[in-house]
Design an enzyme around this catalytic site. Structure first.
Site: not given
Ligand SMILES: *Cc1c(COP(=O)(O)O)cnc(C)c1O
Length: 393
Positions: A72, A152, A180, A200-202, A238, A326
């Protein structure tokens, strides 16, 4: 470790077992570089294209509009810095909101140091962006509007369709940080007039360190990483094939389970919110009561320090968050809670609990009973609370 109740799914999620399963062969069996001509490389390329198709389908986009990134933060940086660069001759003004993630806010600060002007639009007491203020902020030099799909910290959903319409009526590009929302809320980039979207994947039961940026065809955007010709020459390096395969599997899973998963989460979320507000005095809910992420609850408990609350919850096996991960470790209250108008002392007593489909009603009952005890105990030690009670007697 005893039983753990994980309620910090806005910070990160558990990688789903089927996602890990899908990834594994791409470490040891199909480890070829996707840019090579032999069959082994072809297997990687095929898997990557499949993941790209899954993601594009989920958004109503074309596959060649999906660019893989390391998550993200990178997607947000790319969207802002590279459009700023590409559209500099048109103008130097960007509009965003006061409650964005730091990946947006700190990128905007960086751009301000490099000759760009940024307007940070206010939100109302529920965290919804003020659309009239947004409209008034538009100048002939405005090149980009970036507003998050869902916040978030407090979970508030923003009026993305309206913002997209305003942007496009004025010939301005529209980016949304959907990190989110993607996987929790159905999103169609055409319906919402979105030109760029970060995910973002996680945050959706996929692996960490992989994400994507959707870039609508025709948007001029500079390369972010210079080097090889990967990602249509826009992001060299890569490809992280196991990560990409995992992201594809996570998106597929998120899309197919969305309806059932989120309706269950909404029910438990509302049950928790109702009980906490009813059973714990001097408590408020932050964010919109209904226009919020299915899995998000954010409370402020008066006369309490959020950090003490977190530590005591942790001792009972409950993982939550005060504001955003954060900002933990700093004593500044969350910029989001300040933007919705909370005074410092109330912002400090905040707790974010974000559910997953694994959470049960029994878990929530345990959390509420534990919270009641802890809040009472912390208040009994608080001089502020003592003062307040004396005065109100
Ligand atoms: C977690 C988050 C990000 C950052 O994503 P990462 O994959 O951890 O770098 C950015 N924006 C929002 C709204 C998020 O919740």
């Amino acid at each position: 470790m005893g039983k753990m109740i994980y309620l910090d799914n806005a910070a990160t999620t558990k990688t789903a077992p089927e996602v890990v399963e899908a990834m594994l062969p791409y470490f040891t069996e199909f480890y070829g570089n996707a840019s090579t001509v032999y069959e082994l490389g072809g297997a990687s390329k095929k898997a990557m294209n499949e993941a790209r198709d899954i993601i594009a389908d989920a958004l109503g986009a074309q596959s060649n509009e999906i660019y893989f990134t390391a998550g993200g933060s990178e997607s947000d940086n790319w969207a802002l810095k590279a459009t700023a660069d590409a559209y500099r001759s048109k103008g130097n003004h960007i509009i965003t909101s006061k409650i964005e993630h730091h990946a947006i806010l700190h990128t905007c600060e960086y751009l301000e140091k490099n000759g760009f002007e940024v307007t940070y639009v206010d939100v109302d007491e529920n965290g919804r962006i003020k659309l009239d203020q947004l409209k008034k902020a538009i100048r002939p030099t405005t090149i980009l509007i970036s507003v998050m799909f869902a916040n978030n910290e407090i979970g508030t959903l923003e009026p993305i369709k309206e913002i997209g319409e305003i942007a496009h009526e004025n010939g301005i590009l529209f980016h949304t940080d959907a990190v989110q929302a993607f996987g929790q809320i159905p999103i169609n980039v055409d319906e919402y007039h979105i030109d760029m979207l970060s995910a973002s994947g996680h945050k959706l039961n996929g692996p960490k360190g992989i994400g994507f940026l959707y870039i609508r065809k025709g948007v001029k955007i500079r390369s972010f990483v210079h080097g090889g010709a990967q990602e249509r020459k826009r992001r060299a390096g890569t490809e992280n094939i196991p990560g990409i395969v995992g992201l594809g599997a996570a998106v597929k899973r998120a899309v197919t389970t969305m309806q059932e998963r989120t309706s269950k989460e909404i029910e438990l979320r509302d049950y928790m919110i109702d009980r906490v507000l009813k059973e714990i005095p001097f408590t408020r809910l932050n964010g919109d009561r209904h226009l919020r992420l299915p899995n998000n609850a954010n409370f402020s408990f008066q006369f309490i320090e959020g950090e003490s609350l977190l530590i005591m919850l942790d001792m009972e096996g409950i993982c939550g968050s005060s504001g955003s991960a954060c900002t933990s470790g700093s004593l500044d209250p969350s910029h989001v809670l300040l933007a919705i108008g909370l005074p410092h002392e109330i912002a400090h007593g905040s707790l974010r609990l974000t559910l997953s489909e694994e959470i049960t009603k029994e878990d929530i009952d345990f959390v509420i009973e534990t919270l009641k005890k802890i809040v009472e105990r912390l208040r009994s030690m608080s001089p502020l609370y003592e003062d307040f009670m004396k005065k109100s007697r």
